[in-house]
Design a protein around this motif. Structure first.
Motif, PDB file in Angstrom:
ATOM      1  N   GLU A 166       0.830  -1.199   0.000  1.00 54.66           N
ATOM      2  CA  GLU A 166       0.000   0.000   0.000  1.00 54.66           C
ATOM      3  C   GLU A 166       0.868   1.254   0.000  1.00 54.66           C
ATOM      4  O   GLU A 166       0.571   2.240  -0.681  1.00 54.66           O
ATOM      5  CB  GLU A 166      -0.933   0.002   1.214  1.00 54.66           C
ATOM      6  N   PHE A 167       1.941   1.219   0.774  1.00 53.69           N
ATOM      7  CA  PHE A 167       2.879   2.349   0.749  1.00 53.69           C
ATOM      8  C   PHE A 167       3.442   2.549  -0.651  1.00 53.69           C
ATOM      9  O   PHE A 167       3.523   3.677  -1.148  1.00 53.69           O
ATOM     10  CB  PHE A 167       4.015   2.115   1.747  1.00 53.69           C
ATOM     11  N   ARG A 168       3.830   1.459  -1.302  1.00 54.91           N
ATOM     12  CA  ARG A 168       4.404   1.571  -2.652  1.00 54.91           C
ATOM     13  C   ARG A 168       3.380   2.133  -3.634  1.00 54.91           C
ATOM     14  O   ARG A 168       3.723   2.916  -4.525  1.00 54.91           O
ATOM     15  CB  ARG A 168       4.895   0.205  -3.123  1.00 54.91           C
ATOM     16  N   ARG A 169       2.122   1.752  -3.459  1.00 52.03           N
ATOM     17  CA  ARG A 169       1.082   2.303  -4.329  1.00 52.03           C
ATOM     18  C   ARG A 169       0.948   3.809  -4.127  1.00 52.03           C
ATOM     19  O   ARG A 169       0.859   4.585  -5.086  1.00 52.03           O
ATOM     20  CB  ARG A 169      -0.257   1.614  -4.028  1.00 52.03           C
ATOM     21  N   GLN A 170       0.966   4.241  -2.862  1.00 56.71           N
ATOM     22  CA  GLN A 170       0.860   5.673  -2.575  1.00 56.71           C
ATOM     23  C   GLN A 170       2.117   6.414  -3.030  1.00 56.71           C
ATOM     24  O   GLN A 170       2.030   7.570  -3.487  1.00 56.71           O
ATOM     25  CB  GLN A 170       0.606   5.888  -1.083  1.00 56.71           C
ATOM     26  N   TRP A 171       3.255   5.762  -2.908  1.00 53.03           N
ATOM     27  CA  TRP A 171       4.487   6.406  -3.362  1.00 53.03           C
ATOM     28  C   TRP A 171       4.443   6.666  -4.873  1.00 53.03           C
ATOM     29  O   TRP A 171       4.908   7.705  -5.337  1.00 53.03           O
ATOM     30  CB  TRP A 171       5.709   5.557  -3.016  1.00 53.03           C
ATOM     31  N   ALA A 172       3.858   5.753  -5.615  1.00 51.00           N
ATOM     32  CA  ALA A 172       3.709   5.971  -7.058  1.00 51.00           C
ATOM     33  C   ALA A 172       2.866   7.219  -7.330  1.00 51.00           C
ATOM     34  O   ALA A 172       3.138   7.973  -8.272  1.00 51.00           O
ATOM     35  CB  ALA A 172       3.078   4.741  -7.708  1.00 51.00           C
ATOM     36  N   SER A 173       1.859   7.463  -6.489  1.00 48.35           N
ATOM     37  CA  SER A 173       1.059   8.685  -6.631  1.00 48.35           C
ATOM     38  C   SER A 173       1.884   9.922  -6.280  1.00 48.35           C
ATOM     39  O   SER A 173       1.750  10.971  -6.914  1.00 48.35           O
ATOM     40  CB  SER A 173      -0.178   8.625  -5.727  1.00 48.35           C
ATOM     41  N   TYR A 174       2.742   9.800  -5.274  1.00 47.02           N
ATOM     42  CA  TYR A 174       3.629  10.911  -4.916  1.00 47.02           C
ATOM     43  C   TYR A 174       4.537  11.256  -6.092  1.00 47.02           C
ATOM     44  O   TYR A 174       4.755  12.432  -6.414  1.00 47.02           O
ATOM     45  CB  TYR A 174       4.447  10.546  -3.684  1.00 47.02           C
ATOM     46  N   GLU A 175       5.050  10.242  -6.768  1.00 46.13           N
ATOM     47  CA  GLU A 175       5.871  10.477  -7.955  1.00 46.13           C
ATOM     48  C   GLU A 175       5.051  11.156  -9.055  1.00 46.13           C
ATOM     49  O   GLU A 175       5.519  12.105  -9.702  1.00 46.13           O
ATOM     50  CB  GLU A 175       6.431   9.154  -8.476  1.00 46.13           C
ATOM     51  N   THR A 176       3.836  10.685  -9.264  1.00 49.01           N
ATOM     52  CA  THR A 176       2.966  11.272 -10.280  1.00 49.01           C
ATOM     53  C   THR A 176       2.672  12.733  -9.962  1.00 49.01           C
ATOM     54  O   THR A 176       2.680  13.600 -10.856  1.00 49.01           O
ATOM     55  CB  THR A 176       1.643  10.485 -10.362  1.00 49.01           C
ATOM     56  N   TYR A 177       2.397  13.007  -8.706  1.00 45.45           N
ATOM     57  CA  TYR A 177       2.110  14.378  -8.261  1.00 45.45           C
ATOM     58  C   TYR A 177       3.306  15.292  -8.518  1.00 45.45           C
ATOM     59  O   TYR A 177       3.172  16.392  -9.070  1.00 45.45           O
ATOM     60  CB  TYR A 177       1.762  14.342  -6.770  1.00 45.45           C
TER      61      TYR A 177
END
Length: 469
Positions: free
Chosen positions: A116-127
């Motif tokens: 779940e952290f890795r999924r959210q981190w991918a969003s942080y990268e996208t942002y």
């Protein structure tokens, strides 16, 4: 939207912009200007020709403004998918990076870096990528770009890849974690964060302590030569004395003063002392231990009963996160316990307000005999700088040694270990009994140090340093 703005020579990037929009029931949009030291400082770009502030659309009103092509000149709002923003902002920035830099984790059970952290981190990268793309598209050749804070830690590196001609600065408004704590992050994530910031020509901090901690992380994790392409700067954001003093004497503040004096009570022959704190209910602000210290003062120094009131403004923060809701409730419970345990029909020991009211905060500043600023850890803490500037009769400052402001104000404050409730209670007694002439002298020196680098000069100094590279 991107193509509608001319190429800019000076760009600022931040999660929150200088204006926000609310959608009214009739479908119209209501614009509201932001406040605070950061907005005041970054608004200095208004004095620059061809300047642009890039920010995120944070709510439905902001997103509707983007869709309708409504906005202010010099402001570009990015309509990033709300789910991506929530993951990046709540999931990573506020629940991971903020916790790391403020040392907030209960390490026996957290953090847990899972899928779940890795999924959210991918969003942080996208942002971060959305900001880098917008900045790259908007910047004129050789433009200066100043990126703000932990929300956008990857932007400098991403932007450097897209536009190597730009002069890029990054400013961290938080503390920076010591090496051992920073290394709790997964190795690849820790490296990605450091390399993101090292994409800047200058990466800057509020104090030398935070700058040194960043440099130590780079040296330990990336090697001694990792800092060769990046200069590290320190710019201690100060209070805006002229604005604060003028604003603190407007009629709405005078009205709040009358109400606060009634809540505090006392008589002209026996006025009550005031201990003032103004904070968001942010975990790092240490409000609960501050209340515990006040309770200890009333218990160990019974002579202060009926003679002092703790004016505590604890404005709810990040209530979409359960841990913050729980903390806000804990503050309210403890204030109620103190009032029920020690209060009398004519004396309420804790005057607690939880609804944000800037005019009321300024009224409390003016009334303060003692200012209590005891964060577990804080990048700077402008309240510590603002109260001495505004206080009518001078105030004694009880200050945590873990606040960034300690570097500038520690010499004239009563300094405490924020975890030591007993010593903080003793410090409150010391501050309350400080002789008037000593308190006046300390307040004068505190105010001078607090206003040494007011917001607009803070920003323009960084811009000048970036241009000189």
């Amino acid at each position: 939207m991107v193509s509608e703005h001319p190429a800019a020579q000076v760009l600022v990037a931040s999660n929150r912009g200088p204006v926000s929009y609310t959608l009214r029931e009739d479908g119209s949009l209501d614009a509201k200007r932001g406040g605070g030291g950061l907005v005041s400082g970054l608004s200095a770009i208004g004095s620059e020709a061809d300047a642009l502030w890039v920010c995120a659309a944070l709510g439905d009103g902001d997103r509707e403004a983007v869709r309708r092509r409504v906005g202010e000149t010099g402001v570009l709002m990015l309509d990033i998918d709300p789910a991506v923003h929530s993951d990046a902002y709540n999931g990573i920035a506020n629940s991971v990076l903020w916790f790391v830099h403020h040392l907030l984790y209960q390490t026996p059970v957290e953090p847990v870096f899972d899928d779940e952290f890795r999924r959210q981190w991918a969003s942080y990268e996208t942002y971060n990528r959305a900001f880098a793309d917008a900045l790259a598209a908007q910047a004129a050749p050789g433009a200066a770009v100043l990126v703000q804070d932990y929300h956008l830690a990857l932007v400098p590196g991403m932007l450097r890849e897209r536009r190597p001609d730009l002069r890029i600065g990054h400013f961290s408004h938080t503390p920076w974690a010591p090496v051992d704590y920073f290394r709790m992050l997964p190795d690849d994530i820790a490296e990605q964060l450091l390399r993101g910031l090292l994409g800047a020509d200058r990466t800057c901090f509020l104090t030398r302590r935070w700058a040194d901690a960043f440099a130590a992380c780079c040296t330990e994790l990336l090697g001694a030569d990792s800092l060769e392409g990046t200069r590290i700067g320190v710019h201690g954001l100060g209070a805006d004395a002229d604005f604060l003093r003028e604003r603190a004497h407007r009629p709405d503040v005078a009205e709040r003063l009358v109400v606060l004096r009634e809540e505090i009570g006392g008589t002209p022959s026996a006025p009550r002392k005031t201990i003032v704190r103004v904070d968001r209910t942010e975990l790092s602000k240490n409000i609960v231990r501050g209340l515990l210290a006040y309770r200890q003062l009333l218990e160990s120094r019974p002579e202060w009963r009926e003679r002092v009131v703790h004016v505590a403004f604890a404005y709810p923060s990040r209530q979409d996160l359960a841990v913050y809701r729980d903390y806000t409730a804990a503050v309210q419970r403890l204030a109620d316990e103190i009032n029920s345990g020690y209060g009398t029909p004519t004396w309420t020991p804790v005057v607690l307000h939880v609804k944000d009211d800037f005019a009321r905060s300024l009224a409390a500043y003016r009334l303060a005999d003692v200012a209590l600023v005891n964060p577990i850890r804080d990048g700077m803490n402008l309240v510590a700088k603002e109260i001495p500037v505004v206080s009518d009769n001078g105030c004694a400052l009880v200050l945590s040694r873990e606040a960034g402001a300690y570097e500038e104000l520690g010499e004239d404050a009563v300094v405490v270990n924020p975890y030591d409730v007993t010593r903080t209670a003793e410090a409150l007694h010391e501050a309350l009994t400080m002789p008037d002439n000593e308190r006046a002298g300390r307040t004068k020196r505190l105010a001078a140090a607090a206003t040494a680098l007011p917001p607009q000069k803070w920003f323009l100094d960084q811009l000048q340093a970036l241009r000189e590279i």
